[in-house]
Design a protein around this motif. Structure first.
Motif, mmCIF file in Angstrom:
data_model
loop_
_atom_site.group_PDB
_atom_site.id
_atom_site.type_symbol
_atom_site.label_atom_id
_atom_site.label_comp_id
_atom_site.label_asym_id
_atom_site.label_seq_id
_atom_site.Cartn_x
_atom_site.Cartn_y
_atom_site.Cartn_z
ATOM 1 N N ASP A 84 92.330 -28.734 -17.274
ATOM 2 C CA ASP A 84 93.391 -29.460 -17.982
ATOM 3 C C ASP A 84 94.040 -28.599 -19.071
ATOM 4 O OD1 ASP A 84 93.207 -31.744 -16.503
ATOM 5 O OD2 ASP A 84 92.164 -32.937 -18.010
ATOM 6 N N PHE A 85 93.852 -27.264 -18.976
ATOM 7 C CA PHE A 85 94.380 -26.415 -20.051
ATOM 8 C C PHE A 85 95.898 -26.418 -20.062
ATOM 9 C CE2 PHE A 85 94.579 -23.450 -16.539
ATOM 10 C CZ PHE A 85 95.646 -22.615 -16.815
ATOM 11 N N GLN A 86 96.541 -26.689 -18.901
ATOM 12 C CA GLN A 86 98.007 -26.726 -18.893
ATOM 13 C C GLN A 86 98.526 -27.855 -19.774
ATOM 14 O OE1 GLN A 86 96.062 -26.682 -16.157
ATOM 15 N NE2 GLN A 86 96.898 -25.352 -14.544
ATOM 16 N N ARG A 87 97.838 -28.993 -19.719
ATOM 17 C CA ARG A 87 98.245 -30.117 -20.562
ATOM 18 C C ARG A 87 98.065 -29.770 -22.041
ATOM 19 N NH1 ARG A 87 95.166 -33.327 -23.008
ATOM 20 N NH2 ARG A 87 93.360 -32.771 -21.721
ATOM 21 N N TYR A 247 81.715 -50.064 -9.703
ATOM 22 C CA TYR A 247 81.017 -48.778 -9.782
ATOM 23 C C TYR A 247 81.377 -47.869 -8.612
ATOM 24 C CZ TYR A 247 78.300 -50.928 -13.485
ATOM 25 O OH TYR A 247 77.929 -51.535 -14.658
ATOM 26 N N ILE A 248 81.495 -48.433 -7.426
ATOM 27 C CA ILE A 248 81.850 -47.624 -6.257
ATOM 28 C C ILE A 248 83.238 -47.018 -6.434
ATOM 29 C CG2 ILE A 248 82.393 -47.745 -3.792
ATOM 30 C CD1 ILE A 248 80.161 -49.885 -3.592
ATOM 31 N N GLU A 249 84.186 -47.841 -6.844
ATOM 32 C CA GLU A 249 85.552 -47.347 -7.029
ATOM 33 C C GLU A 249 85.633 -46.371 -8.206
ATOM 34 O OE1 GLU A 249 87.768 -50.935 -7.450
ATOM 35 O OE2 GLU A 249 87.435 -51.557 -5.360
ATOM 36 N N GLY A 250 84.840 -46.621 -9.245
ATOM 37 C CA GLY A 250 84.839 -45.727 -10.397
ATOM 38 C C GLY A 250 84.292 -44.349 -10.063
ATOM 39 N N ILE A 256 87.127 -37.715 -7.516
ATOM 40 C CA ILE A 256 88.389 -37.155 -7.012
ATOM 41 C C ILE A 256 89.078 -36.354 -8.114
ATOM 42 C CG2 ILE A 256 90.739 -37.749 -6.278
ATOM 43 C CD1 ILE A 256 89.532 -40.076 -4.688
ATOM 44 N N ASP A 257 89.110 -36.911 -9.324
ATOM 45 C CA ASP A 257 89.747 -36.207 -10.440
ATOM 46 C C ASP A 257 89.007 -34.907 -10.752
ATOM 47 O OD1 ASP A 257 91.625 -36.031 -12.681
ATOM 48 O OD2 ASP A 257 89.886 -36.432 -13.937
ATOM 49 N N ALA A 258 87.673 -34.948 -10.741
ATOM 50 C CA ALA A 258 86.881 -33.749 -11.037
ATOM 51 C C ALA A 258 87.112 -32.661 -9.994
ATOM 52 C CB ALA A 258 85.402 -34.112 -11.112
ATOM 53 N N VAL A 259 87.234 -33.053 -8.735
ATOM 54 C CA VAL A 259 87.513 -32.083 -7.668
ATOM 55 C C VAL A 259 88.914 -31.514 -7.830
ATOM 56 C CG1 VAL A 259 87.877 -31.809 -5.181
ATOM 57 C CG2 VAL A 259 85.876 -33.063 -6.020
ATOM 58 N N LEU A 527 79.293 -32.138 -12.121
ATOM 59 C CA LEU A 527 78.892 -31.939 -13.509
ATOM 60 C C LEU A 527 80.079 -31.985 -14.464
ATOM 61 C CD1 LEU A 527 76.054 -29.306 -13.093
ATOM 62 C CD2 LEU A 527 75.881 -31.775 -13.461
ATOM 63 N N ASP A 528 81.141 -32.620 -14.043
ATOM 64 C CA ASP A 528 82.246 -32.931 -14.947
ATOM 65 C C ASP A 528 81.752 -33.987 -15.938
ATOM 66 O OD1 ASP A 528 85.537 -32.775 -14.960
ATOM 67 O OD2 ASP A 528 84.768 -34.703 -15.674
ATOM 68 N N HIS A 529 81.957 -33.760 -17.229
ATOM 69 C CA HIS A 529 81.344 -34.674 -18.197
ATOM 70 C C HIS A 529 81.963 -36.067 -18.162
ATOM 71 C CE1 HIS A 529 84.788 -33.576 -20.828
ATOM 72 N NE2 HIS A 529 84.491 -34.647 -21.534
ATOM 73 N N LYS A 530 83.200 -36.179 -17.708
ATOM 74 C CA LYS A 530 83.801 -37.512 -17.613
ATOM 75 C C LYS A 530 83.141 -38.324 -16.499
ATOM 76 C CE LYS A 530 88.276 -36.261 -19.574
ATOM 77 N NZ LYS A 530 89.750 -36.326 -19.433
ATOM 78 N N LEU A 531 82.865 -37.672 -15.366
ATOM 79 C CA LEU A 531 82.127 -38.333 -14.293
ATOM 80 C C LEU A 531 80.715 -38.670 -14.761
ATOM 81 C CD1 LEU A 531 81.630 -39.237 -11.362
ATOM 82 C CD2 LEU A 531 81.160 -36.842 -10.794
ATOM 83 N N ALA A 532 80.077 -37.747 -15.474
ATOM 84 C CA ALA A 532 78.709 -37.976 -15.942
ATOM 85 C C ALA A 532 78.634 -39.167 -16.891
ATOM 86 C CB ALA A 532 78.177 -36.716 -16.619
#
Length: 669
Positions: A84-87, A247-250, A256-259, A527-532
């Motif tokens: 997300d460094f572009q943002r 939870y499944i949808e989350g 998907i975002d982490a990938v 291991l994306d912290h938002k997913l974690a």
């Protein structure tokens, strides 16, 4: 993705030797072969160097580090990726900030100058390790990402702080003397490490999710350690209640975002692909995001009991991936064992580390620098058999007789191949772990259970130093009670694994060190912290449903996975142990004869030669049961690893070797 190094002298008027900085970069040239840089301004007592693997902003001059900005007030070097460094860049440019490159790394000093370090760390997403010097406060910051995906080592000499991406980088400095200490040696023989430690005396790691703030004043260092993030499971009774679909949808949304953010690169990105749902899910999602078929890289073992390549092939075909399959045998695994220890800088219990090193070599051979991997899924969604065992033993009160029988049967039949390694051969109880956690986590028991072997295998001089030492107590002392107290037993088991085996094994000798050995960057979306942070709030019964592990992830990825894989029980990914194949056993024995002969063992003074020979004889005996052979195989690998650590780092003159590396690269200043 790169390698970083630095020297922070106790006084500003201490000159930092340019060639030493360059030598420190040269010895880790495998981490960054594309270019190098260093900076050591006069009368500042600070120097940094950097070996670069170009992935974002391929311009050699524009992305060169260290960055020395704000008229010389801020110097930094960075290893890893900021997503997300572009943002972040866009927001800062809108506020009038100018950038000198398109590198993700340059957002770091800019954020620091505007917001300070505490706020900066909340803005950074990804896998990273960095150092940043602030001249105004005369302070050096050493920071490591939340899970410890990227390594960062440091030590203090009489007059300097010395740090780098690998232990050998520190040893390239002439004032850092290599020595294996007794406790570090002991933990090399039992696999599990005390968080923050290494095998080497005086050399520590910055722990995951931590920052060292080192302030210099009157020739002395004031060192503060701050935790800025941890895996925070909810206190019992505070977890919000939601539907299963929530939870499944989350999970699907966050993954998907982490990938998607990890597909961002100025070079092609491939995927590692085993037969597990983790890497298959990553490949499936990445294939849906990308327009062109992806490259998939798979390891195949010459033992059907350990080989998952058929399922991986089915997954690759389902998404039209271009699959590379690397077939490994005894020759490839054991001929590269010594080279692997040079890179891991710690012992390994299984040749999976060698297999991963060979796989990263294949990746670079076909001119790829970046792959997505499945590491972290088992940690977030309770995928290991040890978690099921702890869930049944400590978190399933109120089961009726029929339910208990079903669970017990599942535990007895599950992963029988791995008893003695992934699961304990015999129960091991640590009083301190029981006191802090409530039980001794099953994930630690196989390794703590090797303690008696290790005590007999270690040299008597070191054995004497370890009188009364209990490894479980040392590990328990490093666990933060505030993240364990009043948590569900499954949460506790996962937390302990994350703080020990994830960082010390999976992300070290199964991850960064063997990937970067061949200048290849691995990116683990799980291991994306938002997913974690989302996963921490998933109820335990949705991580393990009945006797099925990773239930919520399976349901989230159901449409992407082949039916056989969706229904398949977790299979722990490891290479076939030497005792399963005479060719492998003979190769292991040959390595022991080469590096751990009686003469060499006695000269090194690290191991007990008599007990080592006893273990070899026991491994060859037909009276030794299979689970004990699995355990002895691990211990023999560790013993060989100890002797290779001695060979590579104690017997070798590392400063001289680093200078030779610099000469060979034409990096002489």
């Amino acid at each position: 993705m790169c390698g970083i190094a630095g020297i922070f002298a106790a006084t500003p008027d201490t000159a930092i030797e340019s060639q030493t900085l360059v030598n420190m970069a040269a010895i880790m040239n495998h981490r960054g072969p594309d270019s190098y840089g260093y900076c050591n301004p006069a009368d500042m007592g600070i120097g940094m160097s950097h070996a670069r693997l170009s992935i974002i902003d391929l311009d050699e001059n524009r992305g060169r580090q260290p960055f020395w900005l704000d008229g010389g007030q801020t110097m930094c070097v960075h290893n890893g990726e900021f997503y997300d460094f572009q943002r972040i860049r866009t927001d800062l440019m809108a506020a009038g900030v100018d950038f000198t490159s398109k590198s993700d790394s340059e957002v770091l000093p800019t954020l620091f100058r505007r917001f300070g370090m505490n706020v900066t760390l909340t803005r950074l997403r990804g896998e990273f390790a960095f150092s940043l010097y602030d001249e105004m406060e005369d302070t050096l910051y050493l920071v490591r990402d939340r899970f410890g995906i990227k390594p960062l080592y440091w030590t203090q000499t009489d007059d300097a702080i010395i740090y780098g991406s690998e232990v050998k980088v520190l040893l390239a400095h002439p004032d850092v003397k290599p020595e294996l200490d007794s406790e570090g040696l002991f933990h090399q023989l039992i696999q599990v490490m005390v968080p923050g430690t290494t095998a080497f005396k005086g050399i520590q790691q910055v722990e995951p999710g931590h920052m060292l703030k080192i302030t210099r004043k009157d020739g002395e260092f004031h060192i503060e350690t701050h935790k800025y993030w941890d895996m925070d499971f909810p206190v019992i009774g505070t977890r919000e209640e939601h539907t299963e679909d929530y939870y499944i949808e989350g999970v699907r949304r966050e993954l998907i975002d982490a990938v998607q953010v990890r597909l961002n690169a100025d070079v092609p990105v491939g995927c590692y692909l085993s037969g597990g749902i983790d890497s298959c899910a990553i490949l499936g999602l990445a294939s849906g995001i990308e327009q062109e078929p992806l490259k998939a890289f798979t390891i195949s073992f010459d033992n059907a009991d350990y080989d998952e390549s058929d399922i991986a092939r089915e997954m690759a075909e389902s998404v039209n991936a271009d699959q590379e399959v690397l077939q490994l045998n005894a020759d490839l695994l054991y001929n590269n064992f010594s080279r692997t220890i040079w890179h891991t800088e710690r012992t390994i219990y299984n040749t999976l580390a060698v297999a991963k090193l060979m796989m990263s070599q294949r990746v670079r051979h076909v001119k790829y620098k970046v792959v997505l991997t499945g590491e972290g899924s088992d940690e977030l969604f309770a995928g290991y058999p040890a978690f099921r065992q702890d869930m049944f033993l400590h978190g399933m009160e109120g089961l009726d007789a029929s339910q208990a029988s079903e669970w017990r049967k599942s535990l007895e039949t599950s992963n029988a191949l791995f008893k003695g390694a992934m699961l304990a051969k015999d129960e091991y109880v640590s009083e301190e772990l029981n006191s802090k956690v409530g039980f001794t986590p099953s994930c630690l028991q196989p390794w703590l259970g090797c303690s008696e072997h290790a005590k007999q295998l270690i040299h008597p001089s070191h054995r004497e130093n370890l009188q009364g030492y209990e490894p479980g107590n040392a590990i328990a002392a490093k666990l933060d009670d505030s993240y364990l107290s009043e948590r569900h037993p499954l949460d506790k088991a996962q937390y302990v694994w994350i703080k020990t085996m994830l960082e010390g094994q999976i992300l070290t000798w199964g991850g960064d060190r063997v990937d970067m050995a061949n200048s290849m960057e691995a990116r683990p979306p799980f291991l994306d912290h938002k997913l974690a942070e989302f996963a921490a709030n998933i109820p335990p019964e949705m991580r393990i449903r009945g006797s099925k592990e990773k239930y919520v992830l399976r349901e989230a990825m159901k449409g992407l996975l082949p039916e056989t894989l969706y229904k398949r029980e977790k299979f722990a990914f490891m290479a076939p142990p030497a005792h399963t194949d005479d060719a492998k056993w003979q190769k292991l024995k040959a390595l022991l004869n080469q590096y751990a002969s009686r003469e060499k063992v006695e000269k090194a003074g690290l191991l007990d030669a008599d007990y080592l020979e006893t273990l070899v004889s026991k491994q060859e005996s037909s009276h030794t049961d299979v689970s004990e052979k699995v355990q002895i195989d691990a211990i023999l690998n560790h013993a060989l690893g100890v002797m290779l650590l001695h060979h590579h780092f104690i017997e070798t003159d590392i400063p001289a070797y680093a200078y030779e590396q610099a000469q060979s690269l034409n990096w002489v200043v």
